[in-house]
Design a protein around this motif. Structure first.
Motif, mmCIF file in Angstrom:
data_model
loop_
_atom_site.group_PDB
_atom_site.id
_atom_site.type_symbol
_atom_site.label_atom_id
_atom_site.label_comp_id
_atom_site.label_asym_id
_atom_site.label_seq_id
_atom_site.Cartn_x
_atom_site.Cartn_y
_atom_site.Cartn_z
ATOM 1 N N THR A 1 -1.220 4.080 -24.772
ATOM 2 C CA THR A 1 -1.219 5.324 -25.551
ATOM 3 C C THR A 1 -1.359 6.540 -24.642
ATOM 4 O OG1 THR A 1 -3.615 5.179 -25.821
ATOM 5 C CG2 THR A 1 -2.236 4.212 -27.561
ATOM 6 N N ARG A 2 -1.447 6.288 -23.346
ATOM 7 C CA ARG A 2 -1.651 7.379 -22.397
ATOM 8 C C ARG A 2 -0.650 7.246 -21.258
ATOM 9 N NH1 ARG A 2 -5.308 5.348 -18.129
ATOM 10 N NH2 ARG A 2 -5.382 3.119 -18.456
ATOM 11 N N PHE A 3 -0.588 8.268 -20.409
ATOM 12 C CA PHE A 3 0.207 8.174 -19.192
ATOM 13 C C PHE A 3 -0.525 7.260 -18.215
ATOM 14 C CE2 PHE A 3 2.245 11.999 -20.758
ATOM 15 C CZ PHE A 3 3.542 11.880 -20.293
ATOM 16 N N VAL A 4 0.196 6.362 -17.552
ATOM 17 C CA VAL A 4 -0.394 5.443 -16.582
ATOM 18 C C VAL A 4 0.455 5.424 -15.315
ATOM 19 C CG1 VAL A 4 -1.489 3.922 -18.279
ATOM 20 C CG2 VAL A 4 0.852 3.446 -17.539
ATOM 21 N N SER A 5 -0.194 5.102 -14.212
ATOM 22 C CA SER A 5 0.531 4.959 -12.951
ATOM 23 C C SER A 5 1.119 3.551 -12.862
ATOM 24 C CB SER A 5 -0.408 5.200 -11.768
ATOM 25 O OG SER A 5 -1.342 4.141 -11.661
ATOM 26 N N ALA A 6 2.050 3.381 -11.950
ATOM 27 C CA ALA A 6 2.617 2.051 -11.715
ATOM 28 C C ALA A 6 1.522 1.078 -11.277
ATOM 29 C CB ALA A 6 3.722 2.136 -10.666
ATOM 30 N N LYS A 7 0.589 1.551 -10.451
ATOM 31 C CA LYS A 7 -0.505 0.684 -9.997
ATOM 32 C C LYS A 7 -1.400 0.262 -11.159
ATOM 33 C CE LYS A 7 -0.796 2.269 -5.239
ATOM 34 N NZ LYS A 7 -1.623 2.951 -4.228
ATOM 35 N N LEU B 1 0.463 17.828 -23.949
ATOM 36 C CA LEU B 1 -0.857 18.265 -23.521
ATOM 37 C C LEU B 1 -1.462 17.005 -22.912
ATOM 38 C CD1 LEU B 1 -3.073 20.473 -23.605
ATOM 39 C CD2 LEU B 1 -3.670 19.623 -25.866
ATOM 40 N N VAL B 2 -1.852 17.043 -21.629
ATOM 41 C CA VAL B 2 -2.227 15.828 -20.907
ATOM 42 C C VAL B 2 -3.625 15.949 -20.304
ATOM 43 C CG1 VAL B 2 -1.564 14.259 -19.027
ATOM 44 C CG2 VAL B 2 0.203 15.521 -20.273
ATOM 45 N N CYS B 3 -4.445 14.910 -20.514
ATOM 46 C CA CYS B 3 -5.771 14.860 -19.889
ATOM 47 C C CYS B 3 -5.600 14.425 -18.431
ATOM 48 C CB CYS B 3 -6.695 13.895 -20.622
ATOM 49 S SG CYS B 3 -8.343 13.828 -19.864
ATOM 50 N N GLU B 4 -6.118 15.240 -17.521
ATOM 51 C CA GLU B 4 -6.007 14.950 -16.089
ATOM 52 C C GLU B 4 -6.871 13.770 -15.660
ATOM 53 O OE1 GLU B 4 -5.234 19.108 -13.912
ATOM 54 O OE2 GLU B 4 -7.143 18.984 -14.990
ATOM 55 N N ARG B 5 -7.873 13.432 -16.440
ATOM 56 C CA ARG B 5 -8.773 12.349 -16.046
ATOM 57 C C ARG B 5 -8.297 10.991 -16.569
ATOM 58 N NH1 ARG B 5 -14.466 13.923 -17.012
ATOM 59 N NH2 ARG B 5 -14.068 15.108 -15.129
ATOM 60 N N CYS B 6 -8.008 10.892 -17.865
ATOM 61 C CA CYS B 6 -7.689 9.578 -18.444
ATOM 62 C C CYS B 6 -6.216 9.386 -18.781
ATOM 63 C CB CYS B 6 -8.546 9.324 -19.685
ATOM 64 S SG CYS B 6 -8.081 10.318 -21.125
ATOM 65 N N THR C 1 -4.579 10.611 -21.378
ATOM 66 C CA THR C 1 -4.259 10.763 -22.796
ATOM 67 C C THR C 1 -3.258 11.899 -22.957
ATOM 68 O OG1 THR C 1 -6.374 9.917 -23.557
ATOM 69 C CG2 THR C 1 -5.221 11.405 -25.065
ATOM 70 N N ALA C 2 -2.266 11.708 -23.820
ATOM 71 C CA ALA C 2 -1.237 12.729 -24.010
ATOM 72 C C ALA C 2 -0.997 12.966 -25.491
ATOM 73 C CB ALA C 2 0.063 12.296 -23.354
ATOM 74 N N VAL C 3 -0.765 14.228 -25.818
ATOM 75 C CA VAL C 3 -0.438 14.643 -27.175
ATOM 76 C C VAL C 3 0.862 15.423 -27.091
ATOM 77 C CG1 VAL C 3 -1.186 16.045 -29.132
ATOM 78 C CG2 VAL C 3 -2.886 14.814 -27.762
ATOM 79 N N GLU C 4 1.827 15.082 -27.935
ATOM 80 C CA GLU C 4 3.077 15.839 -27.942
ATOM 81 C C GLU C 4 2.851 17.179 -28.625
ATOM 82 O OE1 GLU C 4 6.264 13.386 -29.362
ATOM 83 O OE2 GLU C 4 5.949 11.957 -27.733
ATOM 84 N N ILE C 5 3.370 18.246 -28.010
ATOM 85 C CA ILE C 5 3.160 19.601 -28.505
ATOM 86 C C ILE C 5 4.476 20.363 -28.585
ATOM 87 C CG2 ILE C 5 0.802 19.774 -27.612
ATOM 88 C CD1 ILE C 5 2.034 21.431 -25.250
ATOM 89 N N ASP C 6 4.461 21.457 -29.340
ATOM 90 C CA ASP C 6 5.587 22.382 -29.369
ATOM 91 C C ASP C 6 5.372 23.419 -28.281
ATOM 92 O OD1 ASP C 6 6.865 21.195 -31.563
ATOM 93 O OD2 ASP C 6 5.579 22.291 -32.963
ATOM 94 N N PRO C 7 6.390 23.703 -27.475
ATOM 95 C CA PRO C 7 6.259 24.703 -26.416
ATOM 96 C C PRO C 7 6.407 26.109 -26.997
ATOM 97 C CG PRO C 7 8.484 23.917 -26.467
ATOM 98 C CD PRO C 7 7.722 23.111 -27.504
#
Length: 135
Positions: free
Chosen positions: A25-31, A85-90, A92-98
């Motif tokens: 449910t969040r952005f993840v790295s390949a690692k 909108l993305v949390c730099e720590r975990c 988590t991402a929310v889709e937003i209108d620009p």
């Protein structure tokens, strides 16, 4: 030419990586995704995970962003251009209108620019990460 056994393994690994990314449910790295696959007992190399995630990104089936020089991925079900909108720590991402297209054109015009494309993501800390940092 690749052997049928190697092609079957490649296809199985590709599906495994796609399924693992789609369950996030969040952005993840390949690692991070590779570690999760290994923890689940899958035998897939880190280079394969990188290749498949980049292929998913190129095909539009995954979004990719970079935080602190680390490329992160998230499965993308939307076919149209969108923003997060993305949390730099975990991650988590929310889709937003620009901001509106009109606003972007006005800012560009007033500075003598012609827009060719845009990238719009907002980074910060989600409520859970802020609460954890305060404790």
């Amino acid at each position: 030419m690749a052997s049928p056994q190697k092609q079957t393994r490649s296809t199985a690994q590709k599906a495994l990586i796609r399924d693992a990314l789609e369950s996030e449910t969040r952005f993840v790295s390949a690692k991070q995704l590779h570690r999760r696959l290994e923890d689940d007992g899958a035998s897939v190399g880190l280079a394969t995970v990188y290749r498949q995630l980049n292929a998913l990104s190129r095909s539009g089936d995954a979004d990719t962003i970079t935080i602190a020089e680390t490329q992160l991925f998230r499965a993308c079900s939307q076919s149209e251009h969108h923003h997060h909108l993305v949390c730099e720590r975990c991650g988590t991402a929310v889709e937003i209108d620009p901001p509106s297209e009109e606003w972007m054109r006005t800012v560009a015009d007033s500075n003598g620019f012609e827009i060719t494309h845009h990238v719009f993501e907002i980074f910060g800390l989600c409520a859970d990460c802020r609460a954890g940092a305060a404790g």
